[in-house]
Design a protein around this motif. Structure first.
Motif, short mmCIF file in Angstrom:
data_model
loop_
_atom_site.label_atom_id
_atom_site.label_comp_id
_atom_site.label_asym_id
_atom_site.label_seq_id
_atom_site.Cartn_x
_atom_site.Cartn_y
_atom_site.Cartn_z
N LYS A 352 2.36 -8.08 1.96
CA LYS A 352 3.25 -6.78 1.88
C LYS A 352 4.71 -6.81 1.77
O LYS A 352 5.07 -8.04 1.99
N GLY A 355 10.30 -5.87 5.16
CA GLY A 355 11.02 -4.82 5.62
C GLY A 355 10.22 -3.69 5.92
O GLY A 355 8.81 -3.47 5.52
N LYS A 356 10.69 -2.89 6.82
CA LYS A 356 9.93 -1.51 7.03
C LYS A 356 9.55 -0.67 6.01
O LYS A 356 8.50 0.10 5.61
N VAL A 357 10.47 -0.42 5.09
CA VAL A 357 10.38 0.35 3.81
C VAL A 357 9.59 -0.16 2.77
O VAL A 357 8.64 0.36 2.24
N LYS A 359 6.96 -2.33 3.60
CA LYS A 359 5.54 -2.18 4.11
C LYS A 359 5.05 -0.69 3.61
O LYS A 359 3.76 -0.47 3.30
N CYS A 360 5.89 0.15 3.62
CA CYS A 360 5.37 1.73 3.52
C CYS A 360 5.23 1.81 2.02
O CYS A 360 4.34 2.35 1.62
N THR A 362 4.04 -0.57 -0.07
CA THR A 362 3.14 -1.64 -0.52
C THR A 362 1.85 -0.88 -1.12
O THR A 362 1.38 -1.05 -2.30
#
Length: 599
Positions: A352, A355-357, A359-360, A362
């Motif tokens: 992935k 970072g959080k962004v 992961k979203c 991916t």
């Protein structure tokens, strides 16, 4: 000299000791030779490993090429077996007025010809000939989306020998089915009620200035595979369209393309017509005879066998080659992914973005990758079939295979859009473009429902995992699943539609209601059983055939046992007959011998 005896004694001189510097030099030289030998052996081993891996990569690409070609030949085989039936299926336009019947017809046609592109082009031809309307064709396109997923489900059966891999492979194959069926269950009623796909695509086609472009070619992978597949079989798929259009001359025409160069010799005849009570004679050109110039160059160009026989031969050959290639690819990948290589590949493939962004994003990037690869391969069936063994090996996780499959659905619609733009016939252009856009926006709508929200994303993945678990328990289940989901269910609904449009609607309503009730009760049994009556906290109150597949498994076991017993009995009878024959033969030989002389 000794002081007592006065004798001299010889004392041996001690050897001079080696200095510490010289010892270090000797040991250092030994260590250098040993290290150099080790380096040479490591270099030789690395060179050998590189050569072996290079040869394995070439062999893998060759097997993948044969695998893709076998899929193409298998599609041609299914077209020969069921192409004429597919054309005859949609001649009755009254059935198409019922969206559920049209949906099932789309599934059956795509299963019979093993290509959503072929079935979609057939639908476009029907629309262009004004036999069906665009709005009637939309459920058929949805059905084509379902029917194309049968190929990778067949491919997953190739890993039946390994239970763990078979479970993963079947789940990876059926996640495509689950997404397609769930999308249809939601979007077909919405389309019937609102017509949003018809209206949206109509506005786009009406406000666009796109024109047909004959020079636009969409052949990518086919440039490589066509030389081999064309040397095996060539089909005239226009015959299916002629059958669907109801042309009388096409009923006895063969789908096998035997003449690649031919021309019709025309003649003029006088045709008298009555116009406003006056007989008017005009000249009309009709075909006098066909001049056959050059035969096609493939294995069956000179064959006189029927299409069904040729299709059966090609189906057996292509399935055999496909399974051999599939098993060889799996074994080869296993040998290449030994040691720590498999862990590295899994980390890279299933990684992935940071970072959080990241992961979203991916999953959405993975969808784009799947769409791009499918456009390159020009077939969602080929892409998902190649992905299935990787899921079985565990190289690609099911959660990563899901967005790749969604991308494959988009990629195949983009190929359809390019094919529509390349349509040379301007009369068919708008209808072809609108249907291709309907296919595209249907898949986009399905993705917007079943992917962005994590809760809804889990539903098709969980359903596919459940099917994989059932497969691990009952190995006969995949064949039952294929027969029921792609043949029995569409065939039953189609048969009901012949009796009237209300019957498939009632059947679909009953099935949908029961499915919703069962899913809701199952979830409450797992998470909140206290809200259910005691009798509904488990399914034990139902007969076994309604809550388990054990009864069917017992039937399958008895059938297999019966077949084994029959085989053993037949073999014993054959052995007994052969023994009796030998015994009678020995007796005959003994009677031929002369009598013993007694003294």
């Amino acid at each position: 000299m000794s002081s007592d005896t006065g004798e001299y004694t010889l004392v041996p001189l001690a050897e001079p000791e080696k200095s510490s510097d010289e010892g270090v030099r000797v040991n250092g030289s030994n260590e250098k030779t040993e290290s150099s030998e080790k380096l040479e052996s490591v270099q030789k081993c690395n060179t050998t490993c590189c050569v072996i891996n290079f040869l394995k990569t070439i062999l893998l690409l060759f097997l993948l090429y044969l695998f893709i070609c076998s899929l193409g030949v298998m599609g041609s085989a299914f077209t020969l077996i069921g192409g004429s039936t597919a054309g005859k299926t949609i001649v009755n336009s009254e059935i198409m007025n019922n969206p559920i019947s049209a949906l099932m017809v789309g599934v059956l046609i795509t299963v019979l010809v093993q290509s959503s592109s072929t079935s979609t082009s057939l639908i476009v031809t029907m629309v262009a000939a004004d036999l069906i309307k665009v709005r009637q064709a939309i459920p058929m396109v949805m059905g084509a989306n379902i029917g194309t997923s049968i190929t990778n489900t067949i491919v997953s059966i190739g890993q039946v020998t390994n239970l763990k891999r078979f479970k993963k492979a079947f789940a990876g194959a059926t996640v495509h089915d689950c997404f397609n069926w769930l999308s249809v269950l939601v979007l077909l009623p919405v389309e019937v009620a609102t017509g949003y796909l018809y209206r949206l695509t109509g506005e786009i086609v009406g406000n666009t200035n796109a024109k047909a472009n004959e020079k636009l070619k969409v052949d990518f992978l086919k440039i490589i595979t066509k030389p081999l597949t064309k040397s095996i079989i060539q089909l005239d798929k226009g015959v299916i369209a002629k059958i669907a259009l109801g042309e009388t001359d096409s009923q006895n025409m063969s789908l096998v393309k035997r003449w690649c160069d031919k021309e019709d010799v025309m003649m003029e005849i006088n045709v008298t017509e009555s116009i406003n009570g006056t007989n008017v004679t005009n000249l009309m050109e009709v075909t006098n005879y066909t001049n056959y110039i050059e035969r096609c160059d493939h294995l069956f160009s000179h064959s006189t066998m029927s299409d069904t026989v040729i299709g059966g031969i090609l189906l057996a050959i292509s399935l055999t080659i496909m399974m051999i290639c599939l098993v060889s690819i799996v074994k080869l990948l296993q040998s290449m992914l030994k040691g720590g290589v498999d862990r590295i590949v899994k980390k890279v493939v299933n990684a992935k973005l940071p970072g959080k962004v990241g992961k979203c994003l991916t999953g959405y990037i993975t969808i784009l990758v799947g769409a791009g690869l499918t456009m390159l391969l020009q077939s969602s069936s080929i892409f998902t079939s190649a992905l299935t063994p990787l899921v079985g090996l565990g190289v690609v996780d099911l959660k990563r295979a899901y967005p790749l499959t969604l991308g494959a659905n988009i990629g195949t619609t983009m190929t359809g859009l390019l094919a529509a733009l390349a349509n040379a016939d301007a009369r068919h252009f708008e209808e072809a473009l609108q249907i291709a856009l309907c296919h595209f926006f249907f898949n986009i709508s399905g993705i917007l429902i079943w992917f962005p929200i994590p809760f809804l994303r889990k539903i098709p993945i969980s359903a596919a995992k459940k099917l994989g678990e059932i497969t691990a328990k009952y190995r006969w289940f995949p064949l039952f699943y294929l027969a029921f989901m792609f043949f029995a269910l569409p065939g039953l609904v189609f048969a009901l539609s012949l009796a009237g449009w209300i019957y498939p609607v009632i059947f679909a309503g009953i099935v949908l209601t029961l499915t919703i009730i069962i899913v809701v009760i199952n979830q409450l049994q797992k998470k909140a059983p206290q809200y259910l009556p005691r009798k509904l906290r488990n399914w034990e109150f139902l007969p076994q055939w309604m809550r388990s597949l054990e009864w069917l498994d017992n039937c399958m076991g008895r059938m297999s046992c019966l077949s084994r017993c029959c085989c053993k009995k037949l073999s014993r009878e054959a052995e007994g007959e052969s023994g009796q024959e030998e015994h009678t033969q020995d007796e005959k030989e003994e009677t031929k011998l002369p009598n013993h002389i007694t003294y």
